[in-house]
Write an enzyme that holds these catalytic residues in place. Structure first.
Site, mmCIF file in Angstrom:
data_model
loop_
_atom_site.group_PDB
_atom_site.id
_atom_site.type_symbol
_atom_site.label_atom_id
_atom_site.label_comp_id
_atom_site.label_asym_id
_atom_site.label_seq_id
_atom_site.Cartn_x
_atom_site.Cartn_y
_atom_site.Cartn_z
ATOM 1 N N LYS A 58 0.840 -1.205 0.000
ATOM 2 C CA LYS A 58 0.000 0.000 0.000
ATOM 3 C C LYS A 58 0.873 1.252 0.000
ATOM 4 O O LYS A 58 0.603 2.209 -0.720
ATOM 5 C CB LYS A 58 -0.927 -0.007 1.231
ATOM 6 C CG LYS A 58 -2.103 -0.959 1.073
ATOM 7 C CD LYS A 58 -2.845 -1.231 2.363
ATOM 8 C CE LYS A 58 -3.879 -2.328 2.155
ATOM 9 N NZ LYS A 58 -4.481 -2.823 3.394
ATOM 10 N N GLN A 102 -4.996 -1.389 9.629
ATOM 11 C CA GLN A 102 -4.892 -2.742 9.068
ATOM 12 C C GLN A 102 -5.473 -3.772 10.034
ATOM 13 O O GLN A 102 -5.102 -3.816 11.207
ATOM 14 C CB GLN A 102 -3.406 -3.039 8.782
ATOM 15 C CG GLN A 102 -3.154 -4.351 8.097
ATOM 16 C CD GLN A 102 -3.690 -4.386 6.659
ATOM 17 O OE1 GLN A 102 -3.499 -3.472 5.885
ATOM 18 N NE2 GLN A 102 -4.378 -5.458 6.316
ATOM 19 N N ASP A 125 -11.427 2.747 3.817
ATOM 20 C CA ASP A 125 -11.781 1.322 3.747
ATOM 21 C C ASP A 125 -13.296 1.148 3.643
ATOM 22 O O ASP A 125 -13.771 0.059 3.303
ATOM 23 C CB ASP A 125 -11.299 0.600 5.028
ATOM 24 C CG ASP A 125 -10.113 -0.313 4.762
ATOM 25 O OD1 ASP A 125 -9.848 -0.628 3.576
ATOM 26 O OD2 ASP A 125 -9.457 -0.707 5.740
#
Ligand code: NAD
Length: 300
Positions: A58, A102, A125
């Site tokens: 990422k 995460q 997200d």
């Protein structure tokens, strides 16, 4: 004898590379208008090896797109309060447009509390209940990356999805449910199947579109697929490979069998997987525009 592959292979890797290039091309005009680059903050707690790989890729993709990447690596024993304090600081930081914590988090941290603490405007997200709710009622939302990427691939292959019957296998908050919402928004007839569904093969046989998001290696067989259907395989499963001690990745669909019947299919790897990071960057750019009062970049 293995059946011949007749399906169009959906090249998610190429689509994602193209999307990333289109995103990168939009960054300079944002920088000109906002006086700064869009910024993505990624928070990793602990040393889960898979998460470390995701966070690294990422970071690399964010920089390649011309965006700022802020990495926060915290030890596994970090307290929930310290993590919440970091999220609050990122919420308040004007250079941060997107925040990604995460998952999975260590057991002593309540991931729901952490996700709820993220400013919904920075929730790239799309896991915050505010964004899930907005998606469900058809309002402007930040949409989870994997289903968004899957929808992009479907639209690229099929164009208008209206009236098609989509069967989504899996009802998780990060894939199955938002995928079903997106398909409903496209005027598909949507069936959500899950672990309690009776006679799953018969239901899948009705589908013009099959989205498999189960996490069970090669569960969906070729004789479940209606001839000509489009198959999106979200699953990523590591299984023993041909050589002793080696492993390989397979999807939730038995690829050769399904590809002999389907009209189009995503491979694993190289299908949905690469779309997830590309859509994360897309959401960051969109969040940056919205937070700055600019209209959404077109064609993304
Ligand atoms: P999850 O475990 O949260 O959900 C799995 C879903 O499958 C559940 O809703 C469950 O009801 C359903 N299910 C389980 N067994 C079933 C069965 N026998 N029949 C029918 N349904 C069944 O998983 P998830 O987070 O939604 O992920 C699903 C898969 O997608 C995993 O393989 C994961 O690794 C993969 N994934 C890939 C990406 C990507 O970037 N490509 C992103 C997220 C998840």
């Amino acid at each position: 004898m293995t059946a011949r592959i007749s399906a169009k292979i959906i090249d998610g890797k190429a689509f994602a590379a193209d999307l990333r290039a289109r995103l990168a091309a939009r960054v300079p005009s944002f920088v000109e208008q906002a006086g700064r680059a869009p910024g993505l903050a990624v928070v990793l707690v602990g040393e889960d090896p898979a998460s470390q790989v995701y966070v690294r890729s990422k970071h690399k993709a964010t920089l390649e797109a011309g965006m700022q990447s802020f990495e926060h690596r915290l030890p596994a024993e970090t307290s929930q309060q310290d993590l919440l304090d970091l999220v609050a600081a990122l919420n308040a930081d004007d250079n941060v447009d997107g925040i990604l914590v995460q998952l999975p988090l260590p057991d002593h941290i309540d991931d729901k509390a952490v996700l709820a603490a993220i400013d919904p405007a920075k929730d790239v997200d799309g896991f915050h209940v505010v964004n899930a709710g907005r998606l469900a009622v058809g309002e402007e939302a930040l949409v989870p990356c994997t289903p968004l990427g899957s929808l992009m691939l479907l639209q690229d292959v099929l164009g208008d999805l209206s009236g098609l019957h989509a069967v989504v296998i899996g009802r998780s908050n990060i894939v199955g449910k938002p995928m079903a919402q997106l398909l409903l928004q496209q005027s598909c007839t949507v069936t959500i199947a899950h672990s309690r569904t009776k006679d799953l093969p018969a239901i899948v046989r009705l589908a013009d579109i099959v989205v498999a998001a189960v996490g069970r290696a090669e569960m969906v067989r070729g004789d479940w697929i209606k001839p000509g259907a489009t198959v999106i395989d979200v699953g990523i499963n590591r299984v023993p490979g041909a050589e002793p001690g080696k492993t390989k990745l397979v999807g939730d669909c038995a690829y050769d069998e399904c590809a002999a019947v389907a009209g189009a299919i995503t491979p694993v790897p190289g299908g949905v997987g690469p779309m997830t990071i590309a859509c994360l960057l897309r959401n960051t750019l969109v969040a940056a525009h919205r937070r700055t009062g600019l209209s959404d970049p077109e064609g993304l």
